[in-house]
Enzyme design. Structure first.
Site, short mmCIF file in Angstrom:
data_model
loop_
_atom_site.label_atom_id
_atom_site.label_comp_id
_atom_site.label_asym_id
_atom_site.label_seq_id
_atom_site.Cartn_x
_atom_site.Cartn_y
_atom_site.Cartn_z
N SER A 19 0.84 -1.21 0.00
CA SER A 19 0.00 0.00 0.00
C SER A 19 0.87 1.25 0.00
O SER A 19 0.49 2.30 0.49
CB SER A 19 -0.91 0.01 1.23
OG SER A 19 -0.11 -0.06 2.41
N GLY A 20 2.11 1.11 -0.52
CA GLY A 20 3.01 2.27 -0.64
C GLY A 20 2.67 3.04 -1.90
O GLY A 20 1.55 2.97 -2.43
N GLU A 181 19.19 14.51 5.71
CA GLU A 181 18.03 15.12 6.38
C GLU A 181 18.03 14.82 7.88
O GLU A 181 17.78 15.69 8.71
CB GLU A 181 16.74 14.62 5.71
CG GLU A 181 16.59 15.22 4.33
CD GLU A 181 15.52 14.58 3.44
OE1 GLU A 181 15.14 15.21 2.45
OE2 GLU A 181 15.06 13.45 3.73
N ALA A 330 9.99 7.68 -5.26
CA ALA A 330 8.53 7.65 -5.29
C ALA A 330 7.99 7.72 -6.73
O ALA A 330 7.09 6.96 -7.10
CB ALA A 330 7.99 8.80 -4.45
#
Ligand SMILES: Cc1cc2nc3c(=O)[nH]c(=O)nc-3n(C[C@H](O)[C@H](O)[C@H](O)COP(=O)(O)OP(=O)(O)OC[C@H]3O[C@@H](n4cnc5c(N)ncnc54)[C@H](O)[C@@H]3O)c2cc1C
Length: 456
Positions: A19-20, A181, A330
């Site tokens: 479900s990514g 980050e 992504a």
């Protein structure tokens, strides 16, 4: 066992694993198709991984980046969301087995879309995970938050200066976007948010070390941007150690091999691992039953149409797939998933699978934030860094977050953190800080009990 509550259907059965970015986009793109979709995932949420580091460092809450998948898809009647970990795929019988709390469920498919992503890789040293959690799941991020803030708390109570230094040393392994980050945000947390909040220690004296075996920061973004990110991190006080190969990780620190062969020890209570990825083991299960090959990271080498060689009805998308020119990002997963969904739709209308056009990836660029007001971005041949890159980063991440309320909540959290010095998610619980150790202890106890039973 079949799925209770599921209506038997003679429609074309599409099973989606994950479900990514890949799984969710494939399901959504099939919204108007005359198919019966079962989306099986081992978490109940869709996870926006690019902002995990902000959960780990207390800027946003886990709910802002992990909305429940079944709520996102509630209006999509052709899709049933099922919680379970897929443990087997049988390409011959066209079934998928998944487990939920000890029950195994078998789900048949006509088309299978596998988007199970990737986990952290410790390059064969899985024992490092106990002391250097990765950053792949909400559990990881919350545990890291517990460890980072917990280290400051323990340092405040410590009267031993050596132990205090160890507690106030944070090592981030891997100078890719996530490592950059994380290091930047731990430094800002110590310097900015926690400044003045302790009486015995000075949080601004915390040592943040970013190290990598490679000779550069952010290698995929090129030398110029990598150098800019490095300069900015150094201004924040982050120590960058390149060409530094981690050879051991334990409770108290990390052992590093330098290019001249010398071995160094860094005493540090908190370690974060953001150094490598390894595709879902489902890739190997597929490769073992087909002519597909997998690479060292476990990614499946799919055909130009993202299908598994010899199985035109089985597709692998996202981080699990090895496709030339498609990065593990992504957009690779989103675009691959949409492409596959479009193939399914057109073939249901009669298109011939033999005439499939190959998948083509459109590179929308890449970005990484370094600190507040500072990011680096590469879009095509254009490279830029600084405040405008940071604004672009904020805007794009808001666009891709799922849900209107989530976007508003995230914007509010960012305003508090970036314009002031507050962070609204600094709560830690005992479970967050100790869960992994406790679960491992329970597993050890269970294994001992099993051994004793077997011996008696
Ligand atoms: C910390 C971090 C920061 C990142 N930052 C960026 C960024 O800034 N920009 C960018 O473009 N990309 C970024 N990425 C990469 C990006 O998140 C991935 O490329 C993307 O998520 C891949 O999508 P996917 O669908 O292949 O896998 P995922 O999004 O990882 O989804 C995998 C899904 O499969 C499920 N699953 C796994 N195994 C099983 C199983 N056996 N059974 C059932 N379900 C299973 C998981 O629960 C999950 O739902 C980042 C990744 C991480 C970890």
């Amino acid at each position: 066992m079949t799925h209770p509550g599921a209506t038997p259907s003679d429609k074309h059965k599409v099973v989606i694993i994950g479900s990514g970015f890949g799984g969710l986009n494939a399901a959504q793109k099939l919204k108007r198709a005359d198919v019966d979709i079962k989306l099986i995932a081992k978490t109940t949420h869709h996870l926006f991984q690019p902002l995990l580091y902000q959960v780990a460092t207390g800027i946003i809450s886990e709910g802002e980046i992990a909305p429940p998948t079944r709520v996102i898809l509630r209006n999509q009647e052709n899709c049933q969301v099922l919680l379970g970990e897929v443990t087997n795929i049988d390409l011959a019988s066209k079934t998928v087995d998944s487990i939920l709390l000890g029950h195994t469920y078998r789900t048949p498919y006509d088309t299978l879309i596998v988007a199970a992503g990737a986990g952290q890789s410790y390059f064969g040293n899985d024992q490092f995970a106990e002391w250097a959690p990765g950053m792949k799941t909400i559990d990881d991020a919350l545990e890291l938050r517990g460890r980072i803030l917990g280290a400051f708390e323990q340092a405040e109570r410590s009267s031993d200066p050596v132990r205090r230094d160890k507690l106030l040393t944070f090592v981030v392994v891997g100078a890719g976007p996530t490592g950059v980050e994380m290091a930047g945000q731990i430094a800002e947390l110590a310097d900015h948010t926690l400044r003045g909040a302790f009486r015995h220690i000075d949080s601004t004296r915390a040592r943040v070390i970013l190290l990598d075996a490679a000779p550069a920061v952010l290698p995929p973004m090129g030398e110029k941007l990598g150098k800019k990110a490095q300069d900015r991190l150094e201004k924040l006080g982050v120590e960058i150690q390149l060409n530094a190969m981690v050879t051991d990780v334990d409770r108290n620190g990390i052992t590093v091999k330098r290019p001249d062969g010398s071995i160094d020890r860094i005493e540090a209570a908190t370690k974060v691992w953001s150094a490598g990825v390894s595709a879902s083991p489902l890739g190997k299960i597929i490769a073992d039953q087909s002519e597909a090959e997998i690479d060292r990271a476990g990614r499946v080498k799919v055909g130009p149409d993202l299908s598994v060689p010899g199985h035109p009805n089985v597709f692998v998308v996202g981080d699990m797939a090895l496709v030339d020119g498609v990065p593990g990002m992504a957009q690779g997963a989103i675009q691959g998933a949409k492409y596959v969904a479009n193939l399914v739709k057109s073939e249901l209308k009669g298109a011939d699978p033999a005439t499939r056009q190959p998948f083509s990836y459109f590179d929308k660029g890449s970005m990484a934030t370094v600190s507040r007001f500072s990011a680096v971005a590469k879009i095509g041949k254009v490279e830029f860094a600084g405040f405008f890159a940071w604004l672009a980063w904020l805007f794009l991440h808001l666009v891709y977050l799922v849900g209107f309320k989530t976007k508003i909540a995230t914007m509010l959290s960012w305003t508090t953190t970036f314009l002031g010095r507050g962070r609204s998610q600094l709560t830690i619980t005992e479970q967050q800080a100790y869960a992994r150790t406790r679960i491992e202890q329970l597993e050890e106890i269970a294994a001992t009990v099993d051994e004793e039973k077997a011996a008696s």
